[in-house]
Design an enzyme around this catalytic site. Structure first.
Site, PDB file in Angstrom:
ATOM      1  N   THR A  33       0.836  -1.212   0.000  1.00 13.60           N
ATOM      2  CA  THR A  33       0.000   0.000   0.000  1.00 13.60           C
ATOM      3  C   THR A  33       0.868   1.258   0.000  1.00 13.60           C
ATOM      4  O   THR A  33       0.512   2.253  -0.617  1.00 13.60           O
ATOM      5  CB  THR A  33      -0.994   0.028   1.180  1.00 13.60           C
ATOM      6  N   PHE A  40      -7.114  -4.945  -0.743  1.00  9.18           N
ATOM      7  CA  PHE A  40      -8.501  -5.294  -1.020  1.00  9.18           C
ATOM      8  C   PHE A  40      -9.450  -4.761   0.038  1.00  9.18           C
ATOM      9  O   PHE A  40     -10.488  -4.209  -0.257  1.00  9.18           O
ATOM     10  CB  PHE A  40      -8.643  -6.826  -1.062  1.00  9.18           C
ATOM     11  N   GLN A 106       1.062 -13.630  -1.415  1.00 11.03           N
ATOM     12  CA  GLN A 106      -0.265 -13.636  -2.041  1.00 11.03           C
ATOM     13  C   GLN A 106      -0.319 -12.522  -3.083  1.00 11.03           C
ATOM     14  O   GLN A 106      -1.305 -12.391  -3.784  1.00 11.03           O
ATOM     15  CB  GLN A 106      -1.340 -13.354  -0.989  1.00 11.03           C
ATOM     16  N   ASP A 109       1.927  -8.296  -7.673  1.00 11.25           N
ATOM     17  CA  ASP A 109       2.428  -7.043  -8.239  1.00 11.25           C
ATOM     18  C   ASP A 109       3.885  -7.063  -8.667  1.00 11.25           C
ATOM     19  O   ASP A 109       4.400  -6.068  -9.145  1.00 11.25           O
ATOM     20  CB  ASP A 109       2.195  -5.895  -7.238  1.00 11.25           C
ATOM     21  N   HIS A 126      -0.938 -16.597  -5.652  1.00  8.36           N
ATOM     22  CA  HIS A 126      -2.065 -16.102  -6.447  1.00  8.36           C
ATOM     23  C   HIS A 126      -1.613 -15.563  -7.799  1.00  8.36           C
ATOM     24  O   HIS A 126      -2.330 -14.792  -8.427  1.00  8.36           O
ATOM     25  CB  HIS A 126      -2.832 -15.029  -5.670  1.00  8.36           C
ATOM     26  N   CYS A 137      -3.584 -23.271 -23.567  1.00 13.65           N
ATOM     27  CA  CYS A 137      -2.264 -23.810 -23.943  1.00 13.65           C
ATOM     28  C   CYS A 137      -1.131 -23.177 -23.137  1.00 13.65           C
ATOM     29  O   CYS A 137       0.024 -23.523 -23.320  1.00 13.65           O
ATOM     30  CB  CYS A 137      -2.024 -23.622 -25.439  1.00 13.65           C
ATOM     31  N   SER A 201      -4.832  -9.738   5.651  1.00 15.73           N
ATOM     32  CA  SER A 201      -5.993  -9.861   6.533  1.00 15.73           C
ATOM     33  C   SER A 201      -6.185 -11.319   6.959  1.00 15.73           C
ATOM     34  O   SER A 201      -6.980 -11.596   7.853  1.00 15.73           O
ATOM     35  CB  SER A 201      -7.245  -9.344   5.820  1.00 15.73           C
ATOM     36  N   ASP A 242       2.381   0.237  11.191  1.00 15.59           N
ATOM     37  CA  ASP A 242       2.623   0.400   9.766  1.00 15.59           C
ATOM     38  C   ASP A 242       3.830  -0.459   9.354  1.00 15.59           C
ATOM     39  O   ASP A 242       4.904  -0.381   9.965  1.00 15.59           O
ATOM     40  CB  ASP A 242       2.899   1.877   9.465  1.00 15.59           C
TER      41      ASP A 242
HETATM   42  P1  NAD Z   1      -6.179  -7.759   2.211  1.00 12.29           P
HETATM   43  O1  NAD Z   1      -6.534  -6.510   1.462  1.00 12.29           O
HETATM   44  O2  NAD Z   1      -7.268  -8.702   2.540  1.00 12.29           O
HETATM   45  O3  NAD Z   1      -5.479  -7.348   3.581  1.00 12.29           O
HETATM   46  C1  NAD Z   1      -4.453  -6.399   3.629  1.00 12.29           C
HETATM   47  C2  NAD Z   1      -4.212  -6.093   5.072  1.00 12.29           C
HETATM   48  O4  NAD Z   1      -3.083  -5.244   5.154  1.00 12.29           O
HETATM   49  C3  NAD Z   1      -5.377  -5.386   5.762  1.00 12.29           C
HETATM   50  O5  NAD Z   1      -5.730  -6.084   6.936  1.00 12.29           O
HETATM   51  C4  NAD Z   1      -4.825  -3.985   6.074  1.00 12.29           C
HETATM   52  O6  NAD Z   1      -5.277  -3.489   7.309  1.00 12.29           O
HETATM   53  C5  NAD Z   1      -3.339  -4.226   6.118  1.00 12.29           C
HETATM   54  N1  NAD Z   1      -2.520  -3.082   5.725  1.00 12.29           N
HETATM   55  C6  NAD Z   1      -2.656  -2.311   4.613  1.00 12.29           C
HETATM   56  N2  NAD Z   1      -1.658  -1.413   4.551  1.00 12.29           N
HETATM   57  C7  NAD Z   1      -0.887  -1.595   5.648  1.00 12.29           C
HETATM   58  C8  NAD Z   1       0.284  -0.966   6.168  1.00 12.29           C
HETATM   59  N3  NAD Z   1       0.878   0.030   5.511  1.00 12.29           N
HETATM   60  N4  NAD Z   1       0.790  -1.416   7.334  1.00 12.29           N
HETATM   61  C9  NAD Z   1       0.179  -2.427   8.021  1.00 12.29           C
HETATM   62  N5  NAD Z   1      -0.906  -3.064   7.586  1.00 12.29           N
HETATM   63  C10 NAD Z   1      -1.437  -2.656   6.409  1.00 12.29           C
HETATM   64  O7  NAD Z   1      -4.998  -8.455   1.430  1.00 12.29           O
HETATM   65  P2  NAD Z   1      -4.542  -9.990   1.407  1.00 12.29           P
HETATM   66  O8  NAD Z   1      -4.656 -10.584   2.754  1.00 12.29           O
HETATM   67  O9  NAD Z   1      -3.238  -9.990   0.696  1.00 12.29           O
HETATM   68  O10 NAD Z   1      -5.618 -10.743   0.491  1.00 12.29           O
HETATM   69  C11 NAD Z   1      -6.198 -10.150  -0.611  1.00 12.29           C
HETATM   70  C12 NAD Z   1      -5.907 -10.777  -1.963  1.00 12.29           C
HETATM   71  O11 NAD Z   1      -5.837  -9.665  -2.824  1.00 12.29           O
HETATM   72  C13 NAD Z   1      -4.615 -11.493  -2.123  1.00 12.29           C
HETATM   73  O12 NAD Z   1      -4.926 -12.724  -2.603  1.00 12.29           O
HETATM   74  C14 NAD Z   1      -3.840 -10.739  -3.197  1.00 12.29           C
HETATM   75  O13 NAD Z   1      -3.547 -11.618  -4.270  1.00 12.29           O
HETATM   76  C15 NAD Z   1      -4.794  -9.736  -3.771  1.00 12.29           C
HETATM   77  N6  NAD Z   1      -4.259  -8.354  -3.882  1.00 12.29           N
HETATM   78  C16 NAD Z   1      -2.950  -8.144  -4.180  1.00 12.29           C
HETATM   79  C17 NAD Z   1      -2.448  -6.861  -4.274  1.00 12.29           C
HETATM   80  C18 NAD Z   1      -0.996  -6.695  -4.622  1.00 12.29           C
HETATM   81  O14 NAD Z   1      -0.407  -7.569  -5.256  1.00 12.29           O
HETATM   82  N7  NAD Z   1      -0.357  -5.598  -4.176  1.00 12.29           N
HETATM   83  C19 NAD Z   1      -3.287  -5.768  -4.051  1.00 12.29           C
HETATM   84  C20 NAD Z   1      -4.647  -6.013  -3.751  1.00 12.29           C
HETATM   85  C21 NAD Z   1      -5.126  -7.310  -3.671  1.00 12.29           C
END
Ligand code: NAD
Length: 253
Positions: A33, A40, A106, A109, A126, A137, A201, A242
């Protein structure tokens, strides 16, 4: 233990890292992030804007395949300009120091690869959104090729020359998990002595099964996430802060 402040978190985590021989980081969208890629489930996350398109819907509907590619290209500027953040760089430092043999993610990116961890040492549960595959293919397509076909056809998703549908190389809800990645994930989890769940999460299964598996196999479990997770009670250390702030002191060089 839930750490009361950043200094305690860094000191406790530092001790666990020092004592560990085989650390397995397990990352989720939260680590990216700060690089500008929304997660998500946070309040301004992607889930709020667009419900994901399940795999069976993608397969059944040309319109939804078009929509799926439209959404992907809307995100392209964000993905293309994102650079590894402090969390990625700290984990890459531990990798270079020989503490982290491989990493489980997971994320889709490509930022762990960009941080200098070798592709073969990154297990993508993922998949990866920076390229596409034919679902029949398995021919690889670059996104620039897909985009050109998409734009010149009036925004229609192109198919492969074999007739199969082309999709980003990611795993959608309802799509089979990659067998090799799951097997490697399990093997790494069983052999680590410190499991670091970072920015997830922990609600997406089967990936969410790895932290409890590590704990049951005797590894120390650390969860770094700004929100509570279902597995906090199981963890040896919970850091609700963070990710960049917590991991920055572990960036070497
Ligand atoms: P999620 O969105 O379910 O959870 C992300 C968690 O990170 C949240 O609980 C949030 O509170 C926490 N968070 C966000 N920024 C933070 C920070 N700076 N410091 C501390 N905590 C922070 O994501 P997930 O558990 O990875 O599952 C979602 C699915 O979405 C995955 O399968 C993934 O493939 C996909 N996804 C990937 C990306 C990416 O590749 N960057 C982005 C969005 C979704």
């Amino acid at each position: 233990m839930i750490t009361p402040n950043l200094a305690t978190a860094i000191s406790e985590l530092g001790g666990l890292i020092e004592d560990a021989d085989r650390i397995l980081p397990f990352t989720g969208a939260g680590i990216s992030t700060e690089c500008g890629i929304p997660d998500f489930r946070s309040p301004c996350g992607l889930w709020i804007k667009n419900q994901p398109i399940p795999f069976d819907v993608f397969m059944a509907s040309g319109e939804m395949r078009d929509e799926s590619w439209r959404r992907r290209f809307v995100m392209e500027e964000i993905f293309a300009k994102a650079k590894p953040g402090r969390g990625h760089r700290a984990l890459a430092s531990l990798y270079r120091a020989g503490k982290v043999p491989a990493l489980l993610t997971q994320n889709i990116d490509n930022l762990h690869q960009d941080s200098g961890i070798a592709t073969q040492d990154i297990v993508e549960l993922h998949g990866n959104t920076t390229y596409a595959l034919c679902l029949e293919c398995e021919t690889r397509y670059e996104l620039s090729w897909v985009r050109e076909k998409f734009d010149t056809s009036g925004q229609h998703a192109p198919d492969c020359s074999c007739g199969g549908h082309i999709k980003t190389a990611t795993v959608s809800f309802g799509q089979a998990m990659p067998v090799d990645a799951m097997r490697r994930g399990e093997e790494l989890t069983r052999h680590c002595d410190l499991f670091l769940a970072v920015g997830s999460s922990l609600v997406v299964w089967p990936a969410a099964g790895f932290p409890p598996m590590a704990k049951h196999n005797g590894a120390a479990l650390v969860i770094i996430n700004r929100e509570p997770t279902e597995f906090d009670a199981l963890a040896d250390l919970v850091v609700r802060g963070d990710i960049g702030d917590v991991l920055a002191p572990f960036i070497a060089g």
